[in-house]
Design a protein around this motif. Structure first.
Motif, PDB file in Angstrom:
ATOM      1  N   MET A   1       0.731  -1.104   0.176  1.00 28.67           N
ATOM      2  CA  MET A   1       0.079   0.036  -0.153  1.00 28.67           C
ATOM      3  C   MET A   1       0.923   1.405  -0.019  1.00 28.67           C
ATOM      4  N   THR A   2       0.429   2.238  -0.695  1.00 26.80           N
ATOM      5  CA  THR A   2       1.280   3.315  -0.956  1.00 26.80           C
ATOM      6  C   THR A   2       1.311   4.310   0.426  1.00 26.80           C
ATOM      7  N   TYR A   3       2.083   5.041   0.758  1.00 32.35           N
ATOM      8  CA  TYR A   3       2.010   6.114   1.763  1.00 32.35           C
ATOM      9  C   TYR A   3       0.613   6.744   1.916  1.00 32.35           C
ATOM     10  N   ALA A   4       0.352   7.437   0.538  1.00 34.42           N
ATOM     11  CA  ALA A   4      -0.787   8.327   0.624  1.00 34.42           C
ATOM     12  C   ALA A   4      -2.128   7.223   0.956  1.00 34.42           C
ATOM     13  N   ALA A   5      -2.116   6.282   0.478  1.00 33.58           N
ATOM     14  CA  ALA A   5      -3.223   5.367   0.735  1.00 33.58           C
ATOM     15  C   ALA A   5      -3.567   4.952   2.179  1.00 33.58           C
ATOM     16  N   SER A   6      -2.369   4.478   2.667  1.00 35.92           N
ATOM     17  CA  SER A   6      -2.270   4.097   4.157  1.00 35.92           C
ATOM     18  C   SER A   6      -2.718   5.388   4.864  1.00 35.92           C
ATOM     19  N   GLN A   7      -2.394   6.725   4.600  1.00 38.71           N
ATOM     20  CA  GLN A   7      -2.950   7.709   5.269  1.00 38.71           C
ATOM     21  C   GLN A   7      -4.389   7.989   5.171  1.00 38.71           C
ATOM     22  N   TYR A   8      -4.717   8.010   3.920  1.00 40.76           N
ATOM     23  CA  TYR A   8      -6.190   8.305   3.910  1.00 40.76           C
ATOM     24  C   TYR A   8      -7.007   7.017   4.506  1.00 40.76           C
ATOM     25  N   GLN A   9      -6.490   5.733   4.561  1.00 41.75           N
ATOM     26  CA  GLN A   9      -7.181   4.783   5.121  1.00 41.75           C
ATOM     27  C   GLN A   9      -7.207   5.134   6.632  1.00 41.75           C
ATOM     28  N   LYS A  10      -6.083   5.611   7.257  1.00 41.53           N
ATOM     29  CA  LYS A  10      -6.164   6.003   8.654  1.00 41.53           C
ATOM     30  C   LYS A  10      -7.015   6.924   9.038  1.00 41.53           C
ATOM     31  N   GLN A  11      -7.345   8.003   8.037  1.00 46.40           N
ATOM     32  CA  GLN A  11      -8.140   9.111   8.422  1.00 46.40           C
ATOM     33  C   GLN A  11      -9.515   9.008   7.911  1.00 46.40           C
ATOM     34  N   SER A  12      -9.829   7.979   7.209  1.00 45.50           N
ATOM     35  CA  SER A  12     -11.213   7.987   6.547  1.00 45.50           C
ATOM     36  C   SER A  12     -12.190   7.512   7.723  1.00 45.50           C
ATOM     37  N   GLY A  13     -13.263   8.234   7.604  1.00 40.99           N
ATOM     38  CA  GLY A  13     -14.336   8.116   8.693  1.00 40.99           C
ATOM     39  C   GLY A  13     -13.856   8.597   9.929  1.00 40.99           C
ATOM     40  N   SER A  14     -12.745   9.412   9.818  1.00 38.77           N
ATOM     41  CA  SER A  14     -12.502   9.935  11.350  1.00 38.77           C
ATOM     42  C   SER A  14     -13.305  11.317  11.818  1.00 38.77           C
ATOM     43  N   TYR A  15     -14.141  11.711  10.503  1.00 42.41           N
ATOM     44  CA  TYR A  15     -15.310  12.790  10.816  1.00 42.41           C
ATOM     45  C   TYR A  15     -16.375  12.548  11.378  1.00 42.41           C
ATOM     46  N   LEU A  16     -16.748  11.305  11.236  1.00 36.35           N
ATOM     47  CA  LEU A  16     -18.176  10.569  11.396  1.00 36.35           C
ATOM     48  C   LEU A  16     -18.166   9.852  12.512  1.00 36.35           C
ATOM     49  N   SER A  17     -19.426   9.863  13.359  1.00 36.01           N
ATOM     50  CA  SER A  17     -19.362   9.005  14.398  1.00 36.01           C
ATOM     51  C   SER A  17     -19.881   7.697  13.709  1.00 36.01           C
ATOM     52  N   SER A  18     -19.814   6.615  14.709  1.00 35.34           N
ATOM     53  CA  SER A  18     -20.118   5.272  14.198  1.00 35.34           C
ATOM     54  C   SER A  18     -21.512   5.297  13.593  1.00 35.34           C
ATOM     55  N   ARG A  19     -22.351   5.807  14.429  1.00 35.79           N
ATOM     56  CA  ARG A  19     -23.778   5.940  13.934  1.00 35.79           C
ATOM     57  C   ARG A  19     -23.810   6.604  12.509  1.00 35.79           C
ATOM     58  N   GLU A  20     -23.269   7.820  12.435  1.00 37.74           N
ATOM     59  CA  GLU A  20     -23.376   8.171  10.928  1.00 37.74           C
ATOM     60  C   GLU A  20     -22.823   7.263   9.879  1.00 37.74           C
ATOM     61  N   MET A  21     -21.789   6.438  10.283  1.00 38.96           N
ATOM     62  CA  MET A  21     -21.266   5.596   9.302  1.00 38.96           C
ATOM     63  C   MET A  21     -22.248   4.630   9.101  1.00 38.96           C
ATOM     64  N   GLU A  22     -23.015   4.000  10.082  1.00 39.87           N
ATOM     65  CA  GLU A  22     -23.991   3.100   9.892  1.00 39.87           C
ATOM     66  C   GLU A  22     -25.019   3.616   9.042  1.00 39.87           C
ATOM     67  N   VAL A  23     -25.578   4.773   9.511  1.00 33.02           N
ATOM     68  CA  VAL A  23     -26.643   5.209   8.424  1.00 33.02           C
ATOM     69  C   VAL A  23     -26.048   5.320   6.919  1.00 33.02           C
ATOM     70  N   MET A  24     -24.990   5.752   6.997  1.00 34.16           N
ATOM     71  CA  MET A  24     -24.554   5.971   5.309  1.00 34.16           C
ATOM     72  C   MET A  24     -24.494   4.467   4.646  1.00 34.16           C
ATOM     73  N   ALA A  25     -24.266   3.401   5.565  1.00 36.00           N
ATOM     74  CA  ALA A  25     -23.900   2.225   4.955  1.00 36.00           C
ATOM     75  C   ALA A  25     -25.285   1.841   4.540  1.00 36.00           C
ATOM     76  N   PHE A  26     -26.491   1.964   5.594  1.00 38.91           N
ATOM     77  CA  PHE A  26     -27.818   1.554   5.133  1.00 38.91           C
ATOM     78  C   PHE A  26     -28.216   2.443   3.808  1.00 38.91           C
TER      79      PHE A  26
END
Length: 139
Positions: free
Chosen positions: A1-26
């Motif tokens: 995995m590239t450095y950029a991809a690993s940093q993105y993966q580390k940060q993705s979803g950090s702006y949303l609560s777990s409930r908000e992520m579940e709502v987005m998934a549904f």
């Protein structure tokens, strides 16, 4: 995995609560289910629904799940029904709207901003029903 991809993966979803992520998934799964007009899209939508409910079911079965046991049981029952219906719909001409409706109910419940009231034995409408599933209480 590239450095950029690993940093993105580390940060993705950090702006949303777990409930908000579940709502987005549904919402995403419901979008797939409502747009499934041919067999290939239907199979993909049903697979996404199965995956979502499998993950949710596994998470509420964990020992460290903070949800009350009645809610956990209810989620497992609804999830089990949704997964059985999804499996049955893979090669059968089943309407997908019931799955969308159940997922919409989950979205509504997850989107509620109010905390459940703290019930005491004198104020509870369900006094004496401890341990019963809310589905059993409703009928």
């Amino acid at each position: 995995m590239t450095y950029a991809a690993s940093q993105y993966q580390k940060q993705s979803g950090s702006y949303l609560s777990s409930r908000e992520m579940e709502v987005m998934a549904f919402r995403h799964v419901n979008s797939l289910l409502t747009q499934a007009k041919d067999h290939e899209k239907k199979v993909a939508a049903l697979a996404a629904n199965l995956k979502l409910w499998s993950i949710l079911s596994l998470s509420v079965e964990r020992v460290d799940c903070p949800l009350p046991s009645v809610l956990r049981d209810d989620i497992l029952k609804v999830g089990s029904w949704s997964m059985r219906y999804s499996n049955a719909a893979f090669n059968a001409p089943k309407d997908l709207q019931p799955l969308v409706d159940v997922n919409n109910d989950m979205i509504e419940g997850l989107s509620a901003n109010t905390k459940p009231p703290v019930l005491t034995t004198t104020s509870s409408a369900y006094a004496g029903t401890t341990g019963q599933s809310s589905l059993e209480l409703v009928g």
